[in-house]
Scaffold this motif. Structure first.
Motif, short mmCIF file in Angstrom:
data_model
loop_
_atom_site.label_atom_id
_atom_site.label_comp_id
_atom_site.label_asym_id
_atom_site.label_seq_id
_atom_site.Cartn_x
_atom_site.Cartn_y
_atom_site.Cartn_z
N ASP A 199 -53.51 -98.31 16.89
CA ASP A 199 -52.84 -98.55 18.17
C ASP A 199 -52.08 -97.33 18.66
OD1 ASP A 199 -53.79 -101.17 18.09
OD2 ASP A 199 -52.07 -101.84 16.91
N ASP A 200 -52.58 -96.14 18.33
CA ASP A 200 -51.91 -94.89 18.71
C ASP A 200 -52.33 -94.53 20.14
OD1 ASP A 200 -50.82 -92.41 18.97
OD2 ASP A 200 -51.66 -91.60 17.11
N TRP A 201 -51.39 -94.62 21.08
CA TRP A 201 -51.70 -94.25 22.46
C TRP A 201 -51.32 -92.80 22.76
CZ3 TRP A 201 -47.52 -92.76 25.40
CH2 TRP A 201 -46.25 -93.13 24.91
N LEU A 202 -50.52 -92.17 21.87
CA LEU A 202 -50.15 -90.77 22.07
C LEU A 202 -51.28 -89.82 21.64
CD1 LEU A 202 -46.45 -90.79 20.83
CD2 LEU A 202 -47.26 -90.56 23.19
N ALA A 203 -51.89 -90.14 20.51
CA ALA A 203 -52.99 -89.32 20.00
C ALA A 203 -54.18 -90.25 19.77
CB ALA A 203 -52.59 -88.61 18.72
N LEU A 225 -55.66 -97.04 10.30
CA LEU A 225 -54.73 -98.07 9.82
C LEU A 225 -54.54 -99.12 10.91
CD1 LEU A 225 -52.05 -95.70 8.22
CD2 LEU A 225 -54.20 -96.53 7.28
N ALA A 226 -54.94 -100.34 10.62
CA ALA A 226 -54.82 -101.43 11.59
C ALA A 226 -53.33 -101.79 11.78
CB ALA A 226 -55.60 -102.65 11.11
N GLY A 227 -52.94 -101.98 13.03
CA GLY A 227 -51.55 -102.33 13.31
C GLY A 227 -50.61 -101.16 13.20
N GLY A 228 -51.15 -99.95 13.07
CA GLY A 228 -50.30 -98.76 12.93
C GLY A 228 -49.93 -98.15 14.25
N ALA A 229 -49.10 -97.11 14.18
CA ALA A 229 -48.65 -96.41 15.37
C ALA A 229 -48.43 -94.94 15.04
CB ALA A 229 -47.37 -97.03 15.93
N ASN A 230 -48.42 -94.13 16.08
CA ASN A 230 -48.23 -92.69 15.88
C ASN A 230 -46.88 -92.40 15.26
OD1 ASN A 230 -47.27 -89.90 16.78
ND2 ASN A 230 -49.45 -89.82 17.33
N ALA A 231 -45.84 -93.10 15.70
CA ALA A 231 -44.49 -92.83 15.22
C ALA A 231 -44.27 -93.29 13.78
CB ALA A 231 -43.47 -93.51 16.13
N TYR A 232 -45.16 -94.12 13.26
CA TYR A 232 -44.96 -94.65 11.92
C TYR A 232 -45.31 -93.64 10.82
CZ TYR A 232 -44.42 -99.30 13.98
OH TYR A 232 -43.98 -100.38 14.70
N PHE A 233 -45.76 -92.44 11.19
CA PHE A 233 -46.04 -91.43 10.18
C PHE A 233 -44.77 -90.66 9.78
CE2 PHE A 233 -50.44 -91.79 11.85
CZ PHE A 233 -51.09 -92.03 10.65
N TYR A 234 -43.68 -90.78 10.56
CA TYR A 234 -42.42 -90.15 10.14
C TYR A 234 -41.38 -91.22 9.87
CZ TYR A 234 -41.66 -90.31 15.25
OH TYR A 234 -41.57 -90.70 16.57
N ASP A 235 -40.23 -90.80 9.35
CA ASP A 235 -39.27 -91.74 8.78
C ASP A 235 -38.63 -92.63 9.84
OD1 ASP A 235 -39.85 -90.51 6.43
OD2 ASP A 235 -38.03 -89.27 6.35
N GLY A 236 -38.22 -93.80 9.40
CA GLY A 236 -37.57 -94.76 10.28
C GLY A 236 -37.52 -96.11 9.60
#
Length: 860
Positions: A199-203, A225-236
């Motif tokens: 679900d990455d709309w940035l890349a 990765l199903a249900g993933g996002a671009n921002a989920y690759f860095y901390d949070g």
């Protein structure tokens, strides 16, 4: 040697951990971090975060000096993030024994960003030799990896296309950069792993990750990765973010452990079944071989399903990726059998379980299909793979062997670092075969022959095959592909105890195993009989399936299969069985030399050489080889001249150069003229020789000017090994004069006519077709003259009638008739002159030729 010991200790540390530890969890090392000023040779200095294994946890903690040197990984952050936004992932990698550098620079100028990432490697190399640095001696400068996120991932690909020090790449949600990462990835020739979020709309993956994966060279992987996002690759915070971080850390750790630490236990996590445990991951894998391509569809997304279909469509075969029975038809021609495969589990010498894969002749293709018992029992091949390889890396070759009636057992050994344990596993497999083939009720009962076993191996597997064959009477032959010297025990020390035929096949540019240090010394130490084949412009890696893309790779695999199968057919199936009578020729005879760009050395333990001085070796006759069994590259060729009805007496010497006694059988093949030779020699002791004669009788009348044949001797020690010579007996071409007795008039005038001109009294050859054409023209001219004469007679008759009717005009008509007769006479004279002109031409003699003689006709 010191580096080998250090790598051995590091690998040993991880071997005890990988089977029970979750690779997405932190590793065994404590982690420290600090900032380091990177100083490029040109350009501005910049800061970088460096995370590393340490003695204590925290900022500027002292590096751990006890387990270095450590592989180095450089990380590139994304567009709008900073390097410290990824600290949990950087610390995770450091906890598994890596030094990770993350430059703190803007991710705007991509070419400069790629250069700055490479600068981190260069600066750490300088730190490694700095006496004042705490990192001195802790940098493993031979094992560099790189990864990044979005723009940092694209820059990492650009850096890998230019920096040959980089061993592998991981790209997290990569984007196209300037220069284009989609295009430059074609110049990256190291393993590439791409991890994207669905679900990455940035890349967006379909515009970035998918084309990068398509252009990447194998081996390569692509995970979504199903249900993933671009921002989920860095901390949070957040459950979904933590799940995505856990999965990406798993892929990062296993990938770097396999390709930087060369930990073979990581293979199941990277290419094997252990990567399929998480159902939220859609993956496409390409190791470069259709049989090793693995995939797992994620339903509901057309873009990724389309990618999956394209990957399979562009491969030359439609196949089940979990079924290695299908193999490329463009390689060495497969045999008559279908191929099945299965797995077994047995114990080694220490009682530990290990598994092996079996390829066998089957009634149908597939896993666990029934064994084809029509031609059982089958001879056996026990195969051992090379460094950091698995049996599936050699599926093309092994299945080719199985299709020709062999059962192949391949250990899934993970003991490459322990040659004695690896050899013990091969011994355990042979013991298992011996028990199961005799156990009533077993699937292998009377299906295999445990007395006919060949050991085949590549690289370290080739050296281990030699160790396992020592003093084992079940082993009948050894084939070693680019074998490596082993240590503890040393292969060179074991070779004197191996007394079976051995075939060494290697390549001239073996970077991983120099032939001067490995293949050639092992061949030199081996007992007779032994054969050495060396590919020109070949490679050590071309013995496994690998990419299967280059022409030279395909050629080397095909020739390797042909040479290997001929060797196995001879020593496991024998040359006395139907269909195997000529097997020796592809091993010791002319066919073995009929391969371009391959060097051959052969030592049978005995030699067959010419003794007489009245016949010589002459390679100039090679271009005129007319025997289908002869080879223009066969070096042992000798010829002798005689007359028709005479003889060619070849005196040959047999030398026994082996340490045992031999009796030799003598064979004559491919002769047309009568040949007289003994059928057997007496027993020759070591270093003893004997002579015998091969007499060829040339017929008095024959259409042939020579006869070429093969004479060979076969030792009674193994009943298969031979030495051969190619002999030629030739006679001169004779000319016979044939008189032409009676020929038709037209033929006589066209073919053979006397000439009175002394200047042109020379014989010249006329093309028969041209002569026939001229003869046809003369016949047409003669026919025309006859028709004209008939017309003249008719005119005279008409004139006589007119004279009777017209008495008054008689004189005028008589004068007219006279004029007409004169014209006819002149026309006849012209035709006679044309005939005489052809008769007196220089084309007055020809040659008549056929296969037996050249006949010259007399002038008539």
């Amino acid at each position: 040697m010191l580096m080998f010991v250090l790598m051995f200790l590091i690998c040993s540390l991880f071997l005890s951990l990988v089977d029970s530890v979750d690779m997405s969890a932190p590793g065994p090392f404590k982690v420290g971090w600090q900032k380091m000023l990177m100083k490029p040779s040109t350009g501005l200095e910049f800061d970088s975060i460096v995370v590393y294994p340490s003695l204590t946890v925290g900022w500027q903690a002292a590096p751990d000096p006890n387990h270095g040197p450590y592989p180095v990984i450089v990380f590139g952050h994304g567009y709008s993030t900073e390097a410290d936004s990824y600290m949990s992932t950087l610390e995770h990698l450091a906890s598994w024994g890596y030094i990770v550098a993350a430059p703190e620079v803007p991710a705007l100028h991509h070419a400069r960003y790629a250069t700055e990432m490479s600068t981190c490697f260069t600066h750490l190399e300088k730190v490694n030799t700095d006496p004042q640095s705490l990192f001195r001696g802790l940098i493993d400068h031979k094992h560099y990896g790189i990864f990044g996120h979005t723009a940092g991932a694209g820059a990492a690909i650009v850096a890998a296309s230019k920096d040959p020090r980089i061993r592998c790449v991981v790209a997290l949600a990569p984007v196209d950069t300037m220069p284009s990462s989609i295009l430059t990835v074609k110049n990256v020739h190291v393993p590439v792993n791409i991890i994207a979020a669905k679900d990455d709309w940035l890349a967006a993956a379909d515009k970035n990750s998918v084309p990068i994966y398509k252009n990447a060279n194998p081996p390569k992987q692509f995970h979504v990765l199903a249900g993933g996002a671009n921002a989920y690759f860095y901390d949070g915070e957040g459950v979904h973010r933590q799940r995505q971080l856990r999965i990406s850390r798993f892929f990062l750790t296993t990938w770097f452990n396999l390709y930087l630490r060369q930990d073979v236990h990581m293979w199941p996590y990277v290419w094997g079944d252990n990567i399929w445990n998480d159902t939220v991951v859609f993956s496409v894998h390409d190791r470069g071989n259709p049989m090793d391509l693995a995939r797992k569809k994620y339903p509901g997304d057309t873009a990724f399903v389309q990618l999956d279909e394209e990957v399979h469509t562009h491969n030359p075969l439609t196949f089940d990726p979990r079924n290695p029975s299908t193999f490329s038809k463009e390689f060495s021609k497969p045999g008559p059998h279908k191929v099945g495969n299965t797995n077994i589990t047995t114990t080694d010498r220490d009682g530990k379980l290990f598994s092996a894969v079996i390829y066998y002749p089957s009634t149908s293709e597939g896993i666990g299909t029934p064994l084809d018992l029509d031609q059982a029992p089958y001879p056996i091949i026990v195969f051992s793979h090379g460094w950091f390889q698995v049996p599936e890396s050699y599926s093309t070759t092994l299945q080719n062997f199985a299709s020709h009636g062999y059962v192949i057992f391949c250990s899934r050994a993970s003991q490459e670092l322990f040659a004695d344990r690896f050899a013990a596993e091969l011994q355990s497999i042979m013991n298992w075969i011996q028990v199961e083939s005799a156990r009533n009720g077993s699937d292998w009962y009377q299906a295999v022959d445990p007395t006919r076993i060949a050991l085949v191996g590549h690289s370290i597997g080739g050296g281990v095959s030699i160790l396992a064959a020592a003093n084992d009477p079940r082993v009948k032959a050894i084939i070693a592909y680019a074998p490596s010297q082993t240590h503890n025990p040393a292969t060179r020390d074991i070779l004197p105890h191996v007394h079976v035929p051995i075939c060494v096949i290697c390549a001239d540019d073996e970077q991983d195993g120099d032939i001067r240090l490995h293949s050639l010394p092992l061949y030199t130490k081996a007992n007779f009989p032994k054969i050495f084949h060396q590919f020109q412009n070949g490679s050590n890696t071309f013995f496994s399936d690998g990419l299967l893309l280059g022409t030279q790779h395909r050629k080397q695999l095909k020739i390797t299969q042909d040479l290997s199968r001929a060797f196995l057919d001879l020593y496991l199936k024998g040359d006395s069985k139907p269909g195997q009578e000529k097997a020796w020729r592809a091993v010791w005879g002319p066919e073995a030399f009929n391969i371009t760009k391959v060097n051959h050395f052969m030592e049978a333990g005995f030699r067959l050489t010419p003794a007489g001085k009245n016949f010589v070796h002459d390679s100039s006759t090679n271009s005129s080889v007319n025997s289908s069994s002869s080879s223009p590259l066969f070096p042992f060729e000798y010829h002798m001249n005689t007359t028709r009805g005479g003889i060619c007496d070849f005196e040959l010497i047999v030398n026994n150069t082996s340490p045992v006694s031999h009796i030799f059988d003598v064979f004559i093949d491919d002769n047309i003229w009568p040949v007289n030779a003994p059928t057997r020699t007496g027993r020759l002791r070591p270093r003893q020789s004997a002579t015998f004669h091969v007499v060829v009788s040339a017929p008095k009348k024959t259409q042939r000017s020579m006869d070429r044949f093969i004479v060979s001797i076969r030792s009674d020690t193994d009943g298969f090994t031979r030495q051969a010579l190619l002999l030629e007996c030739s006679v001169p071409v004779e000319k016979v004069v044939i008189k032409a007795k009676s020929l038709p008039k037209a033929s006589v005038s066209a073919k053979i006519i006397n000439s009175t001109d002394s200047v042109s009294n020379k014989t010249k050859t006329v093309d028969l077709k041209e002569t026939e054409k001229q003869t046809s023209n003369i016949e047409k001219q003669t026919s025309s003259i006859e028709k004209q004469k008939v017309l003249v007679v008719e005119e005279e008759q008409q004139q006589q009638k007119q004279e009777e009717k017209k008495d008054n005009d008689k004189k005028d008509k008589d004068n007219e008739n006279v004029d007409k007769e004169d014209n006819i006479s002149k026309r006849s004279d012209i035709d006679d002159e044309e005939d005489n002109e052809f008769v007196n031409s220089p084309n007055k003699q020809i040659f008549l030729e056929n296969d037996d003689f050249i006949g010259q006709t007399e002038s008539l």
